[in-house]
Design a protein around this motif. Structure first.
Motif, PDB file in Angstrom:
ATOM      1  N   LEU A  63      16.259  24.703 -10.052  1.00  0.00           N
ATOM      2  CA  LEU A  63      15.465  25.305  -9.257  1.00  0.00           C
ATOM      3  C   LEU A  63      16.044  24.475  -7.680  1.00  0.00           C
ATOM      4  CD1 LEU A  63      12.214  26.852 -10.127  1.00  0.00           C
ATOM      5  CD2 LEU A  63      14.228  28.136  -8.919  1.00  0.00           C
ATOM      6  N   ARG A  64      15.499  22.932  -7.862  1.00  0.00           N
ATOM      7  CA  ARG A  64      15.538  22.231  -6.823  1.00  0.00           C
ATOM      8  C   ARG A  64      16.792  22.272  -5.985  1.00  0.00           C
ATOM      9  NH1 ARG A  64      13.734  15.771  -6.773  1.00  0.00           N
ATOM     10  NH2 ARG A  64      14.071  15.668  -4.285  1.00  0.00           N
ATOM     11  N   TYR A  66      19.037  24.331  -5.574  1.00  0.00           N
ATOM     12  CA  TYR A  66      19.035  25.445  -4.915  1.00  0.00           C
ATOM     13  C   TYR A  66      18.281  25.988  -4.168  1.00  0.00           C
ATOM     14  CZ  TYR A  66      23.350  25.551  -7.934  1.00  0.00           C
ATOM     15  OH  TYR A  66      24.334  25.055  -8.702  1.00  0.00           O
ATOM     16  N   TRP A  67      17.005  25.338  -3.831  1.00  0.00           N
ATOM     17  CA  TRP A  67      15.654  25.870  -3.350  1.00  0.00           C
ATOM     18  C   TRP A  67      15.931  26.423  -2.125  1.00  0.00           C
ATOM     19  CZ3 TRP A  67      11.323  26.892  -5.691  1.00  0.00           C
ATOM     20  CH2 TRP A  67      10.355  27.140  -5.040  1.00  0.00           C
ATOM     21  N   ARG A  68      15.141  27.589  -2.018  1.00  0.00           N
ATOM     22  CA  ARG A  68      15.103  28.614  -0.623  1.00  0.00           C
ATOM     23  C   ARG A  68      16.781  28.870  -0.109  1.00  0.00           C
ATOM     24  NH1 ARG A  68      10.507  29.307   1.225  1.00  0.00           N
ATOM     25  NH2 ARG A  68       8.668  28.150   0.728  1.00  0.00           N
ATOM     26  N   ALA A 173      21.963  30.811  -6.241  1.00  0.00           N
ATOM     27  CA  ALA A 173      20.566  30.561  -6.058  1.00  0.00           C
ATOM     28  C   ALA A 173      19.553  31.770  -6.274  1.00  0.00           C
ATOM     29  CB  ALA A 173      20.303  30.108  -4.711  1.00  0.00           C
ATOM     30  N   ILE A 177      16.423  32.070  -9.451  1.00  0.00           N
ATOM     31  CA  ILE A 177      15.116  32.402  -9.073  1.00  0.00           C
ATOM     32  C   ILE A 177      14.694  33.886  -9.797  1.00  0.00           C
ATOM     33  CG2 ILE A 177      15.728  33.764  -6.870  1.00  0.00           C
ATOM     34  CD1 ILE A 177      12.632  31.054  -7.767  1.00  0.00           C
ATOM     35  N   TRP A 180      14.384  32.566 -13.511  1.00  0.00           N
ATOM     36  CA  TRP A 180      13.055  32.215 -13.537  1.00  0.00           C
ATOM     37  C   TRP A 180      11.951  32.907 -13.754  1.00  0.00           C
ATOM     38  CZ3 TRP A 180       9.018  31.611 -10.147  1.00  0.00           C
ATOM     39  CH2 TRP A 180       8.213  30.912 -10.433  1.00  0.00           C
TER      40      TRP A 180
END
Length: 251
Positions: A63-64, A66-68, A173, A177, A180
């Protein structure tokens, strides 16, 4: 073979590393080859139970970087649609046996490769289209169903997101998400269906470091390794695995 058998890890360790690389570096579309490969040697339910916590671990580890960077409307639509897809899959799972699950996973393996070949050969063209919430729900429902029964929800998500014309990192990304959330949705039904056992949890403890290694390698490979090479290898493994699963189920 059992998850308690040391020989099991000769297959499981490279399979889990491969899943981490695929999921963290190249979208979730092909990571299900690992669950399919494990289903060649153990009951499909055990394979699903082992892989889900490991895939969730890769989700968190991925996640980190590719965050946002994801497409928020697309991700919301896909996750919303996945809810009924997971619910229907849970009902189906209660009425089929192991051989039916093997045939279903094998079918998904072969169909996935056939779809990718058709796109590459120009037989099937997926043109770009504008975002549509109903189509996001449909793709999400298909992803939720196939992800529940085989961890193979990637293809419906890929068709939808790539059809929006996303570039590689935005697609990656959005995929991370989305899955997840879908994997969180699957966790509770897996518990109630008895898919998790002491054997699967022990296997997860042993395999967790290899899942994290695969995730780290996948993030690095995202910018370094040719997608053509990676997916060429993946498709070969999927065809061989799908044929073998059919053979096991029918004999």
């Amino acid at each position: 073979m059992s998850p308690l058998d040391p020989a099991f890890y000769i297959i499981a360790i490279p399979a889990v590393i491969f899943a981490g690389v695929s999921k963290a570096g190249f979208g979730s579309g092909a990571s299900f080859v690992s669950a399919a490969a494990l289903a060649l040697f153990i009951d499909p339910g055990l394979a699903l139970g082992i892989m889900l916590p490991l895939l969730m671990l890769v989700d968190v580890a991925s996640l980190r970087p590719y965050w946002r960077k994801w497409d928020a409307p697309a991700a919301r639509g896909l996750i919303t649609g996945a809810v009924p897809g997971v619910a229907v899959a849970a009902l189906v799972y209660t009425v089929v046996d192991d051989d039916a699950i093997r045939i279903l996973i094998g079918t998904i393996c072969i169909a996935f490769v056939a779809y990718q070949w058709a796109r590459a050969a120009g037989v099937l063209r997926v043109g770009n289209f504008r975002f549509s919430r109903p189509w996001a729900w449909v793709a999400g429902a298909a992803a939720g169903f196939t992800s529940f029964v085989s961890h193979a929800g990637g293809p419906p998500v890929a068709v939808f997101t790539l059809g929006l014309g996303m570039e590689k990192t935005r697609y990656q990304a959005t995929s991370i998400i989305t899955f997840w959330a879908i994997n969180l949705l699957k966790f509770v039904p897996y518990v109630f269906l008895g898919i998790f056992t002491q054997a699967t949890l022990l296997a997860d403890l042993i395999l967790a470091p290899f899942a994290l290694l695969g995730a780290w390698l996948g993030v690095k490979a995202h910018h370094m390794v040719s997608e053509r090479f990676f997916f060429g290898l993946t498709y070969t493994l999927l065809v061989a695995t799908g044929i073998r699963l059919f053979w096991l189920a029918l004999t």
